[in-house]
Design a protein around this motif. Structure first.
Motif, PDB file in Angstrom:
ATOM      1  N   ALA A  38       0.813  -1.214   0.000  1.00 42.70           N
ATOM      2  CA  ALA A  38       0.000   0.000   0.000  1.00 42.70           C
ATOM      3  C   ALA A  38       0.849   1.268   0.000  1.00 42.70           C
ATOM      4  CB  ALA A  38      -0.938  -0.010   1.205  1.00 42.70           C
ATOM      5  N   ARG A  82       3.242  -5.420   9.111  1.00 49.51           N
ATOM      6  CA  ARG A  82       2.009  -5.879   9.769  1.00 49.51           C
ATOM      7  C   ARG A  82       1.281  -4.700  10.415  1.00 49.51           C
ATOM      8  NH1 ARG A  82      -2.396  -8.403   9.833  1.00 49.51           N
ATOM      9  NH2 ARG A  82      -3.004  -9.378  11.772  1.00 49.51           N
ATOM     10  N   GLU A 121      -0.469  -2.725   7.751  1.00 47.87           N
ATOM     11  CA  GLU A 121      -1.667  -3.443   7.305  1.00 47.87           C
ATOM     12  C   GLU A 121      -2.806  -3.273   8.309  1.00 47.87           C
ATOM     13  OE1 GLU A 121      -0.290  -7.453   6.944  1.00 47.87           O
ATOM     14  OE2 GLU A 121       0.671  -7.106   5.003  1.00 47.87           O
ATOM     15  N   LEU A 122      -2.492  -3.394   9.594  1.00 48.89           N
ATOM     16  CA  LEU A 122      -3.519  -3.256  10.623  1.00 48.89           C
ATOM     17  C   LEU A 122      -4.073  -1.835  10.680  1.00 48.89           C
ATOM     18  CD1 LEU A 122      -1.898  -5.388  13.462  1.00 48.89           C
ATOM     19  CD2 LEU A 122      -3.942  -5.971  12.134  1.00 48.89           C
ATOM     20  N   ALA A 128      -4.307   0.217   8.249  1.00 49.36           N
ATOM     21  CA  ALA A 128      -5.140   0.464   7.070  1.00 49.36           C
ATOM     22  C   ALA A 128      -6.583   0.044   7.294  1.00 49.36           C
ATOM     23  CB  ALA A 128      -4.572  -0.272   5.861  1.00 49.36           C
ATOM     24  N   THR A 129      -6.810  -0.918   8.190  1.00 47.85           N
ATOM     25  CA  THR A 129      -8.169  -1.374   8.463  1.00 47.85           C
ATOM     26  C   THR A 129      -8.738  -0.781   9.749  1.00 47.85           C
ATOM     27  OG1 THR A 129      -7.343  -3.340   9.615  1.00 47.85           O
ATOM     28  CG2 THR A 129      -7.793  -3.538   7.251  1.00 47.85           C
ATOM     29  N   GLY A 130      -7.961   0.046  10.428  1.00 51.98           N
ATOM     30  CA  GLY A 130      -8.380   0.641  11.702  1.00 51.98           C
ATOM     31  C   GLY A 130      -7.321   0.355  12.743  1.00 51.98           C
ATOM     32  N   PRO A 140      -5.566  -1.299  15.596  1.00 53.23           N
ATOM     33  CA  PRO A 140      -5.767  -2.642  16.163  1.00 53.23           C
ATOM     34  C   PRO A 140      -5.932  -2.618  17.679  1.00 53.23           C
ATOM     35  CG  PRO A 140      -3.465  -2.297  15.616  1.00 53.23           C
ATOM     36  CD  PRO A 140      -4.208  -1.084  15.128  1.00 53.23           C
ATOM     37  N   TRP A 166      -2.242  -7.339  19.785  1.00 54.70           N
ATOM     38  CA  TRP A 166      -2.111  -7.922  18.446  1.00 54.70           C
ATOM     39  C   TRP A 166      -0.728  -8.507  18.227  1.00 54.70           C
ATOM     40  CZ3 TRP A 166       1.611  -6.053  15.185  1.00 54.70           C
ATOM     41  CH2 TRP A 166       2.113  -4.777  15.454  1.00 54.70           C
TER      42      TRP A 166
END
Length: 190
Positions: free
Chosen positions: A35, A108, A111-112, A114-116, A118, A122
């Protein structure tokens, strides 16, 4: 059969591959990286956009010169293009095949993010050590500093379109660094 028959007529244009290139060349499509690399690749493409040829409008007094759009007109400086390319290469290397545990932890975290943001813990689920989180935070900080310096340069040279993309990279790295710092802190307190 004569050899003259095999020769193309003189008025046939040369194939596209043999014609000289005029103007900026589009950045080749590349899917390597992740990304962050994609955003920086878009910034690179916007740094040297393709410019369509638009005929000048005509008036009774003759040709009206076309309007100049944007404030950062002109070709970008070679060292600016090199700076974007260098940061892009670093991000592609990081996201394509992270070798070190710190690199994997940063990828990682990005990536986390990007979705909100964490939930705490985690890193334990991903079996990351506390020192790995600190190393990943340092790596994110270094990349953030470099991306922020590039963003300042783009802003100073009034190149808004690529600056928007680089700003997204700066923000993602800043948030990833904070997530890594918070996770490291939570793991040390327990």
């Amino acid at each position: 059969m004569s050899t003259d028959a095999a020769m193309p007529p003189a008025d046939v244009p040369a194939p596209a591959a043999e014609r000289p290139v005029a103007g900026p060349v589009a950045v080749p499509h590349d899917t390597s990286g992740g990304a962050l690399s994609a955003r920086l690749r878009e910034a690179r493409a916007r740094l040297e956009p393709e410019r369509p040829s638009i005929p000048a409008p005509r008036s009774p007094d003759g040709v009206v010169p076309p309007a100049v759009f944007g404030r950062g007109a002109g070709a970008p400086a070679a060292d600016l293009v090199s700076a974007v390319d260098a940061l892009l290469a670093r991000l592609v290397e990081l996201e394509d095949d992270p070798q070190e545990p710190e690199q994997r932890a940063l990828v990682r975290a990005v990536e986390l993010v990007a979705t909100g943001v964490p939930d705490a813990g985690w890193s334990a689920d991903d079996r990351l050590e506390g020192e790995t989180l600190l190393g990943a935070s340092d790596l994110a900080s270094t990349l953030h500093t470099d991306a922020a310096a590039l963003l300042e340069r783009l802003d100073a040279e009034e190149r808004a379109a690529p600056a928007v993309e680089v700003d997204a990279v700066v923000t993602a790295l800043r948030v990833a660094r904070m997530v890594l710092d918070l996770e490291s802190f939570a793991r040390q307190v327990r």
